[in-house]
Write a protein that holds these residues in place. Structure first.
Motif, mmCIF file in Angstrom:
data_model
loop_
_atom_site.group_PDB
_atom_site.id
_atom_site.type_symbol
_atom_site.label_atom_id
_atom_site.label_comp_id
_atom_site.label_asym_id
_atom_site.label_seq_id
_atom_site.Cartn_x
_atom_site.Cartn_y
_atom_site.Cartn_z
ATOM 1 N N ASN A 1 82.159 10.552 36.647
ATOM 2 C CA ASN A 1 80.941 10.141 35.948
ATOM 3 C C ASN A 1 80.159 11.316 35.365
ATOM 4 O OD1 ASN A 1 81.141 7.255 36.550
ATOM 5 N ND2 ASN A 1 80.765 7.872 38.672
ATOM 6 N N LYS A 2 80.732 12.510 35.507
ATOM 7 C CA LYS A 2 80.098 13.730 34.994
ATOM 8 C C LYS A 2 78.648 13.839 35.471
ATOM 9 C CE LYS A 2 82.958 14.391 30.882
ATOM 10 N NZ LYS A 2 82.973 14.628 29.414
ATOM 11 N N THR A 3 78.506 13.756 36.786
ATOM 12 C CA THR A 3 77.184 13.818 37.395
ATOM 13 C C THR A 3 77.189 14.820 38.543
ATOM 14 O OG1 THR A 3 76.738 11.498 36.868
ATOM 15 C CG2 THR A 3 75.390 12.501 38.592
ATOM 16 N N ILE A 4 76.156 15.648 38.589
ATOM 17 C CA ILE A 4 75.967 16.529 39.741
ATOM 18 C C ILE A 4 74.674 16.117 40.428
ATOM 19 C CG2 ILE A 4 74.918 18.299 38.233
ATOM 20 C CD1 ILE A 4 75.815 20.348 40.369
ATOM 21 N N THR A 5 74.759 15.905 41.726
ATOM 22 C CA THR A 5 73.608 15.472 42.504
ATOM 23 C C THR A 5 73.225 16.564 43.496
ATOM 24 O OG1 THR A 5 74.293 13.155 42.352
ATOM 25 C CG2 THR A 5 72.701 13.722 44.079
ATOM 26 N N ILE A 6 71.988 17.026 43.392
ATOM 27 C CA ILE A 6 71.481 17.977 44.384
ATOM 28 C C ILE A 6 71.098 17.171 45.621
ATOM 29 C CG2 ILE A 6 69.699 19.674 44.925
ATOM 30 C CD1 ILE A 6 69.504 20.306 41.958
ATOM 31 N N VAL A 7 71.834 17.368 46.698
ATOM 32 C CA VAL A 7 71.606 16.595 47.926
ATOM 33 C C VAL A 7 70.369 17.097 48.665
ATOM 34 C CG1 VAL A 7 72.592 15.890 50.135
ATOM 35 C CG2 VAL A 7 74.071 16.104 48.109
ATOM 36 N N SER A 8 70.252 18.413 48.784
ATOM 37 C CA SER A 8 69.084 18.970 49.480
ATOM 38 C C SER A 8 68.814 20.398 49.009
ATOM 39 C CB SER A 8 69.291 18.963 51.003
ATOM 40 O OG SER A 8 70.356 19.834 51.360
ATOM 41 N N ILE A 9 67.533 20.716 48.956
ATOM 42 C CA ILE A 9 67.075 22.068 48.625
ATOM 43 C C ILE A 9 66.450 22.649 49.888
ATOM 44 C CG2 ILE A 9 65.461 23.424 47.226
ATOM 45 C CD1 ILE A 9 65.722 21.247 45.072
ATOM 46 N N PRO A 10 66.834 23.845 50.289
ATOM 47 C CA PRO A 10 66.296 24.406 51.536
ATOM 48 C C PRO A 10 64.786 24.578 51.494
ATOM 49 C CG PRO A 10 67.399 26.107 50.252
ATOM 50 C CD PRO A 10 67.729 24.794 49.600
#
Length: 206
Positions: free
Chosen positions: A104-113
Motif C-alpha cells: 500500500n506504499k505506506t509507512i507508519t510511525i508506531v512510536s516516537i521515543p
C-alpha cells in the motif's frame, strides 16, 4: 566505393543509436529504485540523537535548626547556595519504531521515543554557618540536591527549552515526510495521515 562509404556511415549511425539506447536504459534503470529502500535509508539518516541544550542559574538560602531541651536551646546552620546547571533535552530517534507496507506504499510511525531530560547542576556553597552540634551532613547535601533539581525542573517547564527540542524533533521527522511525499508514499502517525509539519505538531504533544 560510394556503396562502402554508405555502409560505413550506416554502421556508425547504428553504433551511435545503440550507444544512446544503452545510455537511456541505464538512466531509466537508475531512477527505478526500490521506494522502501530509499525510505529505510532516510529513516537511518533521521535516526540520530537530537539534543537541545540550555543553561539555568539560581540562588538558594538553606537553613536548618536543631532544638534541644524542649526547644529552649537551638543550633542553627545555613548557607547561601549558588547553582549553575547545564540541561539537555534529547530525543533518541534510533529508538523510533515504524512499519513499512510495500503493497500500500505506506509507512507508519508506531512510536516516537519520549524526551530524555538530563540536569547537571554545579552547586557551590557560600557564607556557611554551622556548629559542632548541628553541622552540615550528607543528608543536608542530599536534601539540597533534591531541592535544586525540583526547582530546575519547574524552570525548565516554564522555559522554551522543551518546545525548542520538540521543534527540532519535528524538523528531523519532516525529512522523512519529504522523502515519502516525493516517492508517492503515505506517512502515518497515531492513525492520522501526516501531510505537513503542522500535522506533526498536532500529533506530538509535550
Amino acid at each position: 566505393m560510394f556503396k562502402r562509404f554508405i555502409v560505413f556511415i550506416a554502421l556508425i549511425a547504428t553504433v551511435v543509436l545503440l550507444f544512446k539506447y544503452c545510455e537511456f536504459k541505464k538512466g531509466d534503470d537508475s531512477t527505478t529504485v526500490d521506494g522502501s529502500g530509499l525510505i529505510q535509508q532516510q529513516i537511518l539518516n533521521v535516526g540520530k540523537l537530537v539534543v537541545t541544550e540550555g543553561h539555568f542559574s539560581e540562588v538558594i538560602t538553606y537553613k536548618n535548626k536543631e532544638k534541644y531541651l524542649m526547644g529552649i536551646v537551638s543550633f542553627d546552620k545555613k548557607a547561601l547556595i549558588v547553582v549553575n546547571a547545564d540541561v539537555t533535552v534529547a530525543y533518541d530517534l534510533h529508538k523510533m519504531k515504524y512499519d513499512i507496507d510495500d503493497v500500500n506504499k505506506t509507512i507508519t510511525i508506531v512510536s516516537i521515543p519520549k524526551e530524555e531530560i538530563k540536569i547537571s547542576p554545579d552547586i557551590k556553597f557560600y557564607d556557611v554557618e554551622q556548629s559542632k552540634l548541628n553541622p552540615f551532613t550528607g543528608d543536608d547535601y542530599n536534601k539540597i540536591n533534591k531541592s535544586v533539581k525540583a526547582n530546575l525542573a519547574k524552570k525548565i517547564d516554564k522555559s522554551t527549552l522543551k518546545s525548542n527540542a520538540q521543534n527540532r524533533l519535528i524538523s528531523e521527522l519532516s525529512k522523512l515526510l519529504i522523502t515519502t511525499s516525493n516517492l508517492g508514499w503515505t506517512l502515518k502517525y497515531e492513525g492520522k495521515v501526516i501531510e505537513s509539519e503542522k500535522d506533526f505538531n498536532q500529533q506530538i504533544k509535550l
